[in-house]
Design an enzyme around this catalytic site. Structure first.
Site, PDB file in Angstrom:
ATOM      1  N   CYS A   9       0.717  -1.270  -0.057  1.00  0.00           N
ATOM      2  CA  CYS A   9       0.092   0.014   0.041  1.00  0.00           C
ATOM      3  C   CYS A   9       0.765   1.318  -0.025  1.00  0.00           C
ATOM      4  O   CYS A   9       2.133   1.280  -0.030  1.00  0.00           O
ATOM      5  CB  CYS A   9      -0.969   0.083   1.189  1.00  0.00           C
ATOM      6  SG  CYS A   9      -0.059  -0.162   2.886  1.00  0.00           S
ATOM      7  N   GLY A  36      -1.346   0.482  -4.496  1.00  0.00           N
ATOM      8  CA  GLY A  36      -2.580  -0.070  -4.096  1.00  0.00           C
ATOM      9  C   GLY A  36      -3.491   0.054  -4.723  1.00  0.00           C
ATOM     10  O   GLY A  36      -4.014   1.390  -4.636  1.00  0.00           O
ATOM     11  N   ASN A 110       1.690   0.802   5.755  1.00  0.00           N
ATOM     12  CA  ASN A 110       2.548  -0.077   4.597  1.00  0.00           C
ATOM     13  C   ASN A 110       3.447  -0.781   5.369  1.00  0.00           C
ATOM     14  O   ASN A 110       4.373  -0.595   6.006  1.00  0.00           O
ATOM     15  CB  ASN A 110       3.092   0.926   3.970  1.00  0.00           C
ATOM     16  CG  ASN A 110       3.999   0.167   2.602  1.00  0.00           C
ATOM     17  OD1 ASN A 110       3.599  -0.592   2.210  1.00  0.00           O
ATOM     18  ND2 ASN A 110       4.788   1.075   2.307  1.00  0.00           N
ATOM     19  N   GLY A 111       3.248  -2.218   5.030  1.00  0.00           N
ATOM     20  CA  GLY A 111       4.103  -3.240   5.419  1.00  0.00           C
ATOM     21  C   GLY A 111       3.503  -4.473   5.813  1.00  0.00           C
ATOM     22  O   GLY A 111       2.392  -4.630   5.464  1.00  0.00           O
ATOM     23  N   TYR A 253      11.278  -1.545  -9.039  1.00  0.00           N
ATOM     24  CA  TYR A 253       9.845  -1.562  -9.488  1.00  0.00           C
ATOM     25  C   TYR A 253       8.889  -0.433  -8.686  1.00  0.00           C
ATOM     26  O   TYR A 253       7.938   0.042  -9.559  1.00  0.00           O
ATOM     27  CB  TYR A 253       9.492  -2.906  -9.559  1.00  0.00           C
ATOM     28  CG  TYR A 253       8.067  -3.123 -10.155  1.00  0.00           C
ATOM     29  CD1 TYR A 253       7.516  -2.639 -11.408  1.00  0.00           C
ATOM     30  CD2 TYR A 253       6.843  -3.690  -9.145  1.00  0.00           C
ATOM     31  CE1 TYR A 253       6.076  -2.627 -11.595  1.00  0.00           C
ATOM     32  CE2 TYR A 253       5.858  -4.052  -9.726  1.00  0.00           C
ATOM     33  CZ  TYR A 253       5.191  -3.393 -10.885  1.00  0.00           C
ATOM     34  OH  TYR A 253       3.927  -3.703 -11.285  1.00  0.00           O
TER      35      TYR A 253
END
Length: 489
Positions: A9, A36, A110-111, A253
């Site tokens: 995310c 996301g 996030n994670g 990426y």
């Protein structure tokens, strides 16, 4: 199974009295949408409480103009989600809420937390209710639990950080303050920016700062807690930093090419990866093409290094987004053609080098090779601007289990035969690290060396027989302590 690796995310937070923080957050999430696409949410603190709007779908699908108009305030946080840990329904959309007495807290994360299952069981045994089975809600409820005991939110956050293991970047708002904090290894990214004279923002990437007109100040440091309120901005250490382990796939990426880290754009780093790849795996060809859009910077660098023309051999349908409408079996068999199509006038009669950012499962690469040869290419040489992805990630990426990763099961020549290419080549780990600034990266997906200990319950069914993770650092004693026994100042 999608070929691409996905981030979990993107997160954003803003403190800006007198500004429309809901709309600022909306546009920042639009900039972070690539991180996301399953759900989106915004929480706004208006001085007396926190209002939250979240739902499944893209940012533009979740929020209307009237939604944003109904959320005035001076502090906000936002989230766009691609789920990896926990369910993927509405209950898993963020920000997650927690209540301490009459104070509402909203958390965006996030994670992935590798020890969240044990923490969740303990909290449930204490009578704390949950609406989802996500690690993010565990963090939100844990902060509420420790804040209740400590009587101070910053202490609650610090105690929570000492209990968490894994990779995380979190943004939290209450009615009158913004908090941002990051795991002690810095695995997941988080940056701090200045907005005008009295505003502050935090975000997963600098592209979100750009869209709201903020200026990059610095990264949030590993283990750091930043608080912004009417008292100004303050920083303190929530947990002692460990060995630096930034996610290397942000450079390969995940991050947008126009985002910046340590003074370098991700575009320039990827261009240099392509140049290095050309030196390591040269090929005699007529034309270099990319798998758009993520492979384009590396393809340009590859072509420039070898003096081979760069061209557009594949066209991407930019209007194919995540959808909740399930495709038929016939549409599934179309596979990559829903997103990409070859240009016969460009590739016909050519010996091609097709450069992609990575090769993970191999299915998409094989479909594209077939497509290019059907369009008249005489040879297709495939090059990956990242090393071979042979190990699953446990810190916020959906690589799943090792048996899904082509490089964990096949030799280089077997991969070539499987994707039906004339040759295949990967950038070396050493070559990749030479193209990114400084050092201190997590390369576990290439090497199996994990910076944070992975509980056996997580990995024992996700590795191939005879494979085990190499844990570089054991989980802290604090994180192993039962919650009820944790001393709170």
């Amino acid at each position: 199974m999608d070929e691409k690796i996905h981030e979990e995310c993107g997160v954003f937070g803003v403190w800006a009295p007198g500004r429309d923080v809901a709309r600022l957050t909306y546009f920042a999430l639009r900039a972070l949408q690539h991180r996301g696409q399953e759900s989106a949410g915004i929480a706004v603190g208006n001085g007396s409480t926190v209002l939250v709007r979240k739902d499944l779908g893209l940012v533009t699908q979740v929020f209307t103009d009237s939604d944003l108009s109904a959320m005035p305030g001076k502090v906000a946080c936002g989230h766009c989600r691609y789920g990896t840990a926990g369910a993927k329904g509405w209950e898993s959309a963020q920000p997650h809420l927690s209540v301490v007495d009459d104070v509402v807290l909203a958390l965006a994360h996030n994670g992935t937390l590798v020890n969240f299952e044990a923490l969740r069981r303990e909290l449930i045994e204490m009578g704390i209710p949950f609406r989802s089975n996500t690690d993010s809600e565990v963090a939100a409820k844990l902060i509420g639990y420790f804040t209740q005991r400590a009587g101070r939110l910053r202490s609650g956050i610090a105690h929570t950080m000492r209990m968490l293991e894994g990779g995380y970047a979190m943004v939290l708002v209450r009615e009158n303050a913004l908090y941002a904090f990051r795991d002690p290894h810095g695995i997941r990214p988080l940056v701090l920016g200045r907005l005008g004279d009295d505003g502050w923002v935090v975000a997963s990437e600098t592209c979100a700062l750009d869209i709201v007109g903020a200026t990059l100040v610095r990264e949030i440091e590993p283990g750091e807690i930043v608080r912004v309120s009417d008292d100004g901005i303050r920083s303190e250490r929530g947990r002692v930093p460990g060995a630096r382990a930034n996610c290397i796939f942000e450079h390969v990426y995940f991050s947008r090419p126009d985002s910046v880290v340590r003074g370098s754009s991700f575009y320039l780093m990827r261009h240099n990866m392509g140049r290095r790849l050309a030196r390591e795996t040269p090929v005699d060809a007529d034309l270099v093409i990319s798998v758009p859009d993520s492979g384009t910077p590396a393809a340009e660098g590859f072509a420039q290094e070898l003096g081979i023309p760069f061209g557009t051999g594949l066209i991407k349908n930019r209007y194919v987004a995540r959808t909740f409408i399930q495709p038929t079996q016939e549409l599934r068999q179309m596979g990559v053609r829903l997103k990409l199509n070859a240009l016969p006038d460009v590739v016909r009669g050519k010996r091609l080098v097709m450069v992609d950012d990575s090769i993970v499962r191999g299915t998409t690469s094989r479909q594209i090779v077939r497509m290019l040869k059907a369009a008249g290419a005489t040879e297709v040489h495939v090059r990956s601007a990242s090393p071979m992805v042979a190990w699953p990630c446990f810190y916020g990426i959906d690589t799943g289990s090792q048996d899904q990763l082509i490089a964990a099961q096949m030799s280089l020549d077997e991969i070539r035969a499987h994707i039906e290419a004339d040759s295949v080549g990967f950038l070396s780990v050493e070559g990749l690290l030479a193209c990114v600034p400084e050092d201190g990266y997590c390369t576990a997906c290439f090497t199996g060396d994990y910076p944070v200990e992975i509980p056996r319950s997580w990995w024992e069914e996700r590795f191939l027989p005879g494979r085990e993770p190499n844990n570089l650092e054991a989980a802290s004693e604090a994180s192993r302590t039962p919650l009820a026994e944790v001393p709170v100042e």
